[in-house]
Design an enzyme around this catalytic site. Structure first.
Site, PDB file in Angstrom:
ATOM      1  N   CYS A 168       0.842  -1.204   0.000  1.00 27.61           N
ATOM      2  CA  CYS A 168       0.000   0.000   0.000  1.00 27.61           C
ATOM      3  C   CYS A 168       0.880   1.258   0.000  1.00 27.61           C
ATOM      4  CB  CYS A 168      -0.966   0.000   1.179  1.00 27.61           C
ATOM      5  SG  CYS A 168      -0.243  -0.415   2.767  1.00 27.61           S
ATOM      6  N   GLY A 169       1.995   1.177  -0.693  1.00 25.89           N
ATOM      7  CA  GLY A 169       2.866   2.343  -0.838  1.00 25.89           C
ATOM      8  C   GLY A 169       3.498   2.746   0.484  1.00 25.89           C
TER       9      GLY A 169
END
Length: 292
Positions: free
Chosen positions: A89-90
């Protein structure tokens, strides 16, 4: 130059990865819709409850208010970092870890001055490996995200403050703005701070009729408001997580598409070079036979 077989295997591998990231993006989008609905529905209730509490408790010295608003010398701080259970998720989780460190540096807190109440497995794993004192009873709430499960974590923090185990409780979470934007918030959960009106906002004092008594209502209202505030932070983080994962998987899918274009171009060039080499070998052999 890589062989045709190597390039072909690389193309197959990248194509498979692209299918996975595309599927994960679609799953995150579906989960985001549900999480966003829950967050948006809770916001007005939370804001109205906080405004009501601020109005009722303004200038108040009742015991119920002082219990959660008392200012003490800060010796022990409970930090509640809200992260996800999974990655991909970055910078969603990394931003929380950085915010915790920044908050500790700003307040001159050492690792020994802090205890961690993690929400989310990533938070639990990170701070446990870093050697912090970690409360490990509540980090799995995202497995069954309900108010009752989150309420238990909020009650632990509130009881710790009332019993003077902690002099301050701080929430660190991602606030959901939109799919591509999450805002890291560092909020003081306890002691309760006076809510100042925003610039240009008029202040209104409503004259309430209290039944059975003002003190009783405040004693009931403050704990409920704090639990809702805690739950709201967790819901905001949950929606932000799915938005961040949707964005990250979308970028990964696009990057895989660009890489596939380059690999296919490399494959065609390698194949063309191999065919040209074979033709030259055939021509060379024919000339050798003719000259003999």
């Amino acid at each position: 130059m890589a062989s045709l077989k190597e390039v072909k295997e690389r193309i197959k591998s990248v194509s498979s990865t692209q299918q996975i990231t595309k599927a994960m993006k679609m799953v995150a989008a579906a989960k985001l819709r549900r999480a966003q609905d829950r967050t948006v529905q809770l916001r007005p209730y939370s804001e109205k409850l906080s405004a009501l509490l601020a109005n009722v408790s303004s200038g108040n010295s009742d015991a119920g208010f002082d219990t959660y608003a008392v200012e003490r010398e800060v010796k022990k701080v409970l930090i509640v970092p809200v992260t996800s259970d999974r990655g991909l998720c970055g910078a969603f989780n990394t931003n929380i870890f950085k915010a915790v460190r920044a908050m500790m540096q700003t307040n001159n807190l050492s690792d020994g001055d802090v205890e961690i109440l993690p929400i989310g497995r990533k938070s639990y794993d990170f701070f446990r490996k870093k050697g912090f004192t970690v409360i490990d009873n509540y980090y799995e709430v995202f497995g069954d995200l309900t108010f009752d499960n989150v309420r238990e974590a909020a009650e632990f923090a509130m009881e710790g403050f009332v019993n003077e185990n902690y002099d301050r409780v701080v929430l660190v979470y991602n606030e959901f703005k939109n799919v591509a934007t999450q805002i890291v918030r560092t909020e003081q959960f306890l002691p309760i701070q006076e809510i100042a009106p925003e610039a240009g906002e008029a202040t209104t004092n409503t004259d309430y009729i209290y039944e059975p008594s003002k003190t009783f209502i405040i004693e009931e209202l403050i704990p409920k408001s704090l639990k809702i505030q805690f739950y709201k932070a967790v819901l905001e983080s949950n929606a932000s997580e799915h938005g961040a994962r949707m964005t990250a998987m979308g970028k990964a899918t696009d990057n895989a598409g660009e890489l596939l274009k380059e690999l296919k171009l490399t494959y065609n060039r390698t194949r063309q070079a191999a065919i040209t080499k074979e033709i030259l070998e055939i021509v060379g052999g024919a000339e050798a036979l003719a000259s003999s």
